[in-house]
Design an enzyme around this catalytic site. Structure first.
Site, PDB file in Angstrom:
ATOM      1  CG  ASP A  79       2.503   0.967   5.993  1.00  0.00           C
ATOM      2  OD1 ASP A  79       3.673   1.304   6.227  1.00  0.00           O
ATOM      3  OD2 ASP A  79       2.045   0.821   4.830  1.00  0.00           O
ATOM      4  CE1 TYR A  88       0.071   1.508  -0.743  1.00  0.00           C
ATOM      5  CE2 TYR A  88      -0.484   1.578   1.579  1.00  0.00           C
ATOM      6  CZ  TYR A  88       0.355   1.169   0.564  1.00  0.00           C
ATOM      7  OH  TYR A  88       1.466   0.421   0.869  1.00  0.00           O
ATOM      8  CE  LYS A 148       4.566   2.347   2.734  1.00  0.00           C
ATOM      9  NZ  LYS A 148       3.119   2.062   2.811  1.00  0.00           N
ATOM     10  CG  HIS A 180       5.408   3.817  -2.175  1.00  0.00           C
ATOM     11  ND1 HIS A 180       4.088   4.158  -1.982  1.00  0.00           N
ATOM     12  CD2 HIS A 180       5.452   2.468  -2.116  1.00  0.00           C
ATOM     13  CE1 HIS A 180       3.373   3.044  -1.795  1.00  0.00           C
ATOM     14  NE2 HIS A 180       4.174   2.018  -1.888  1.00  0.00           N
TER      15      HIS A 180
END
Ligand code: A2P
Length: 272
Positions: free
Chosen positions: A44, A49, A74, A107
């Site tokens: 994931d 990120y 996401k 998200h």
């Protein structure tokens, strides 16, 4: 071995995966390589990120065939407009070095900053799915009222903060009614729940670590769970939670740990 869950669109997902929030791009290649070597097949990540390239390098060098892997990424909040969303998924795929992901999530609904733009984003995700850019589509950090605004397909998952001191019992009941599988982020409460006295007692009874007791609790209550670690021994230990077994009484005891202890943003008010 890791159990799989059949999602509401008929696809299957390994119920235990590897989370990469707060793993830098440099650390990600190493951590994801350790995870894949340990036996995780579900990774994931998210555009925000900043580690999709590292994740992609680990996947490429693993030699594991694409159809054995389940990869989630996401859509970030600033790209809910359909043209922006399309650029975002294309960029994510390029960074990951993949021609499709297995699951693409909105998200956050981000209503404070972007109003109901997430509704348009959801329509865009349905197109991406029909074009084969992602096999399944879902959401993250959605409350029931956000789900109510969506049209067309039902999201396969809602990935939200869930851990023993914040177990989201009410939201989980609501998701069950809608056939949406709950997926837990920060499943260990960012490691804070590992010290809880009920958890450590149950872990001792079973001869497992607190992290394993918590991860197994998620599996037994039906959550998809994606613990994060950059420590190889913990990465392996967390995967081995699949082989632990809690009694019903132990599951109930962990259900009772809830303390409304939200660590991250609230979906209605988070303005990033
Ligand atoms: P680290 O990455 O340094 O190994 P969550 O998934 O709830 O966000 O929790 C992640 C945090 O929990 C990280 O700080 C991670 O540390 C720590 N952690 C993950 N697995 C374990 C484990 N098995 N034992 C102790 N701490 C763990």
């Amino acid at each position: 071995s890791v159990p799989t869950i059949t999602l509401n669109d008929g696809t299957t997902i390994p119920q235990l995966g590897f989370g990469t929030w707060q793993v830098s791009n440099d650390e990600a290649e190493k951590a994801v390589s350790s995870a894949l070597q340990a036996g995780y097949r579900h990774i994931d990540t998210a555009a925000i990120y900043g580690n999709e390239e590292g994740v992609g390098r680990a996947i490429a060098s693993s030699g594991i065939s694409r159809d054995e892997l389940f990869v989630t990424t996401k859509l970030w909040n600033d790209a809910h407009e359909p043209e922006d969303a399309r650029k975002a998924i294309e960029t994510s795929l390029e960074k990951l070095g993949l021609d499709h992901v297995d699951l693409y999530l909105i998200h956050w609904p981000a209503p404070v900053k972007y109003g109901d733009a997430y509704v348009k984003a959801w329509n865009a995700l349905q197109e991406f799915k029909s074009e084969g850019l992602t096999r399944s589509i879902g959401v993250s950090n959605f409350q029931p009222e956000h789900l109510d605004h969506l049209e067309g397909e039902t999201p396969v998952v809602d990935q939200v903060e869930m851990h023993p001191t914040f177990n989201q019992a009410e939201l989980r009941a609501e998701l069950a009614k809608r056939s949406i599988t709950p997926e837990a982020w920060s499943p260990l409460g960012q490691s804070k729940d590992l010290q809880d006295a009920t958890i450590t007692k149950i872990a001792d009874e079973l001869g497992v670590t607190p992290a394993q007791a918590i991860i197994r609790w998620h599996l037994q209550i039906g959550n998809i769970v994606i613990p994060k670690s950059v420590t190889p021994a913990r990465i392996e230990q967390n995967l081995a939670s699949a082989n632990v077994e809690l009694t019903d009484a132990q599951v109930q005891a962990i259900n009772g740990v809830d303390a409304d202890n939200r660590l991250g943003g609230h979906p209605d008010t988070a303005d990033f």
